[in-house]
Design a protein around this motif. Structure first.
Motif, mmCIF file in Angstrom:
data_model
loop_
_atom_site.group_PDB
_atom_site.id
_atom_site.type_symbol
_atom_site.label_atom_id
_atom_site.label_comp_id
_atom_site.label_asym_id
_atom_site.label_seq_id
_atom_site.Cartn_x
_atom_site.Cartn_y
_atom_site.Cartn_z
ATOM 1 N N ASP A 1 55.453 -5.280 -11.029
ATOM 2 C CA ASP A 1 55.384 -6.496 -10.239
ATOM 3 C C ASP A 1 56.793 -6.848 -9.744
ATOM 4 O OD1 ASP A 1 54.580 -8.765 -8.993
ATOM 5 O OD2 ASP A 1 54.140 -9.885 -10.824
ATOM 6 N N TYR A 2 57.020 -6.700 -8.438
ATOM 7 C CA TYR A 2 58.344 -6.946 -7.861
ATOM 8 C C TYR A 2 58.682 -8.428 -7.788
ATOM 9 C CZ TYR A 2 58.530 -2.055 -6.625
ATOM 10 O OH TYR A 2 58.571 -0.696 -6.687
ATOM 11 N N GLU A 3 57.666 -9.279 -7.764
ATOM 12 C CA GLU A 3 57.912 -10.720 -7.693
ATOM 13 C C GLU A 3 58.509 -11.257 -8.994
ATOM 14 O OE1 GLU A 3 57.582 -12.364 -4.877
ATOM 15 O OE2 GLU A 3 56.912 -10.497 -3.956
ATOM 16 N N LYS A 4 58.110 -10.677 -10.125
ATOM 17 C CA LYS A 4 58.583 -11.143 -11.431
ATOM 18 C C LYS A 4 59.835 -10.406 -11.904
ATOM 19 C CE LYS A 4 53.966 -12.396 -13.009
ATOM 20 N NZ LYS A 4 52.898 -12.082 -13.951
ATOM 21 N N ALA A 5 60.255 -9.357 -11.184
ATOM 22 C CA ALA A 5 61.398 -8.552 -11.601
ATOM 23 C C ALA A 5 62.698 -9.340 -11.457
ATOM 24 C CB ALA A 5 61.478 -7.276 -10.774
#
Length: 155
Positions: free
Chosen positions: A119-123
């Protein structure tokens, strides 16, 4: 035919200087015998006292009106692309491998997201692993000889 350029785009490489960064600017040079272009690298030392750019970043540099030292001739204008966060220069969209992240998210929405998908949004942003797995912020030094010891930050 030599021409001076006002601004250059290059990649930061490891440097042993304390208040400067070393930038590799890649140009294509025409070989008139073969009528083909070949890569030619030019290296510039850039004033960076705050060490805001890290190894691997793509930066825009500007020539200084006067040299700071014999070697330092340019200054950093901006960090265009930080290492690890690939952006398509034409569209400005984020890219993963060979696909846009938006397309991957749309595919996940249509067909369901797998449990092991990243998940790139939470990275977190780059720099979270400094000191444990990311050592790009460490000072580099020149390796003069092979003595059998591990020298992880040598250039």
């Amino acid at each position: 035919m030599a021409s001076r350029t006002f601004m250059l785009l290059g990649q930061v490489i490891p440097c042993v200087k304390q208040t400067a960064s070393k930038i590799r600017v890649r140009r294509m040079e025409l070989d008139t015998n073969l009528n083909m272009y070949f890569k030619k690298d030019e290296f510039y030392f850039v004033a960076d006292p705050s060490k805001k750019c890290k190894t691997g970043d793509i930066v825009l540099i500007r020539e200084l009106p006067q040299k700071l030292t014999r070697l330092i001739t340019h200054s950093i204008e901006e960090i265009v692309y930080p290492l690890g966060d690939v952006t398509d220069p034409i569209t400005g969209k984020k890219v993963t491998v060979g696909k846009y992240r938006e397309d991957i998210e749309e595919t996940n929405r249509l067909f369901g997201k797998s449990s092991g998908a990243f998940d790139y949004e939470k990275a977190p942003p780059r720099g979270r692993l400094e000191g444990s797995q990311d050592f790009s912020h460490q000072e580099t030094y020149i390796k003069y000889h092979e003595d059998g010891k591990d020298q992880p930050f040598a250039v």
